[in-house]
Write a protein that holds these residues in place. Structure first.
Motif, PDB file in Angstrom:
ATOM      1  N   GLN A   1      43.989  49.360  26.528  1.00 40.33           N
ATOM      2  CA  GLN A   1      44.235  48.718  25.245  1.00 40.33           C
ATOM      3  C   GLN A   1      44.666  47.275  25.483  1.00 40.33           C
ATOM      4  O   GLN A   1      45.612  47.023  26.229  1.00 40.33           O
ATOM      5  N   PHE A   2      44.000  46.352  24.825  1.00 39.04           N
ATOM      6  CA  PHE A   2      44.247  44.926  24.998  1.00 39.04           C
ATOM      7  C   PHE A   2      45.621  44.539  24.478  1.00 39.04           C
ATOM      8  O   PHE A   2      45.979  44.849  23.333  1.00 39.04           O
TER       9      PHE A   2
ATOM     10  N   ALA B   1      44.094  41.632  34.512  1.00 40.74           N
ATOM     11  CA  ALA B   1      42.738  41.280  34.923  1.00 40.74           C
ATOM     12  C   ALA B   1      42.576  39.776  34.880  1.00 40.74           C
ATOM     13  O   ALA B   1      43.118  39.103  33.995  1.00 40.74           O
ATOM     14  N   SER B   2      41.831  39.252  35.832  1.00 39.41           N
ATOM     15  CA  SER B   2      41.523  37.823  35.785  1.00 39.41           C
ATOM     16  C   SER B   2      40.015  37.634  35.734  1.00 39.41           C
ATOM     17  O   SER B   2      39.247  38.529  36.123  1.00 39.41           O
TER      18      SER B   2
ATOM     19  N   LYS C   1      41.173  31.151  35.766  1.00 40.96           N
ATOM     20  CA  LYS C   1      42.177  30.579  34.886  1.00 40.96           C
ATOM     21  C   LYS C   1      42.567  31.529  33.751  1.00 40.96           C
ATOM     22  O   LYS C   1      43.529  31.287  33.035  1.00 40.96           O
ATOM     23  N   SER C   2      41.799  32.575  33.559  1.00 42.88           N
ATOM     24  CA  SER C   2      42.057  33.516  32.476  1.00 42.88           C
ATOM     25  C   SER C   2      42.712  34.773  33.018  1.00 42.88           C
ATOM     26  O   SER C   2      42.249  35.349  34.009  1.00 42.88           O
ATOM     27  N   VAL C   3      43.783  35.182  32.370  1.00 41.56           N
ATOM     28  CA  VAL C   3      44.486  36.416  32.724  1.00 41.56           C
ATOM     29  C   VAL C   3      44.661  37.238  31.458  1.00 41.56           C
ATOM     30  O   VAL C   3      45.074  36.713  30.416  1.00 41.56           O
ATOM     31  N   SER C   4      44.329  38.524  31.554  1.00 43.93           N
ATOM     32  CA  SER C   4      44.500  39.437  30.429  1.00 43.93           C
ATOM     33  C   SER C   4      45.355  40.614  30.856  1.00 43.93           C
ATOM     34  O   SER C   4      45.305  41.035  32.010  1.00 43.93           O
TER      35      SER C   4
END
Lengths: 113, 111
Positions: B44-45, B92-93, B30-33
């Motif tokens: 780099q975020f 990224a997940s 459920k998390s995507v970055s």
């Protein structure tokens, strides 16, 4: 954001020699993750450390998390040419509603056959 | 199981244009970055999304925006492209409190 510094920036070793990269933060971290990125590739997750003083091993790789949870190290024993790549540490500070992952500056490893 | 998929793989844009990059996470994640990686530097975020909500934003200008859809896929939009936006954009997940799985990235070149 938070800063996670890695040393050295580059390391050249003869095949069979050991290799260590260090990761340091000025603030306490919730965890440390380590990634490997081959030339032309994308980061691949290796391991996560969560507990103070934790040590984990994966074959020739040994990962440590410092007692104060502000530093970490990755040690490779008897390097092989397949170990070539850039090793990144990445850290989170778990907070309600946010656990963003910040990457270190990386250590590029070259293994000379 | 399919990994994290990103499209397109390569893109060439002109300064001032806008671009949309797409990411499909691993099923169940459920998390995507989103990350920007300039040659020779660490990722780099840029953004993190979880359950369609923005959970974090890195030090990037407002020209960068993102969103996450009900199926957890995500888009990264960049407006008014600059030469300095040329980079590898990584998606990224992850599951909560686990390691990230990265896609192969979109190589963006701004000319």
């Amino acid at each position: 954001g938070q800063q996670v510094m890695q040393i050295p920036q580059y390391q050249h070793v003869q095949e069979g020699e050991d290799f260590t990269t260090y990761c340091n933060s000025s603030t306490t971290l919730s965890n440390i993750q380590w990634y490997k990125q081959r030339p032309g590739g994308h980061p691949v997750f290796l391991i996560q450390l969560v507990k103070s003083g934790e040590v984990k091993k994966q074959k020739r790789l040994t990962f440590q998390f410092g007692e104060a949870k502000k530093n970490s190290s990755l040690h490779i024993t008897a390097t092989q040419t397949t170990d070539v790549g850039t090793y990144f540490c990445a850290a989170q500070r778990w907070q309600t509603g946010a656990n963003n992952l910040f990457f270190g500056t990386g250590t590029r490893l070259t293994v000379i056959p | 199981d399919a990994g994290v998929t990103q499209s397109p793989t390569h893109l060439i844009k002109t300064r001032g244009q806008h671009v949309t990059l797409r990411c499909s996470p691993i099923s169940g994640h459920k998390s995507v970055s989103w990350y920007q990686q300039v040659l020779g530097q660490g990722p780099q975020f840029i953004f993190q999304y979880y359950e369609k909500e923005e959970r974090g934003r890195g030090n990037f200008p407002d020209r960068f925006s993102a969103r996450q859809f009900p199926n957890y896929s995500s888009e990264l939009n960049v407006n008014a492209l600059l030469l300095g936006d040329s980079a590898l954009y990584l998606c990224a997940s992850s599951l909560e409190l686990h390691g990230y799985t990265f896609g192969s990235g979109t190589r963006l070149t701004v000319v």
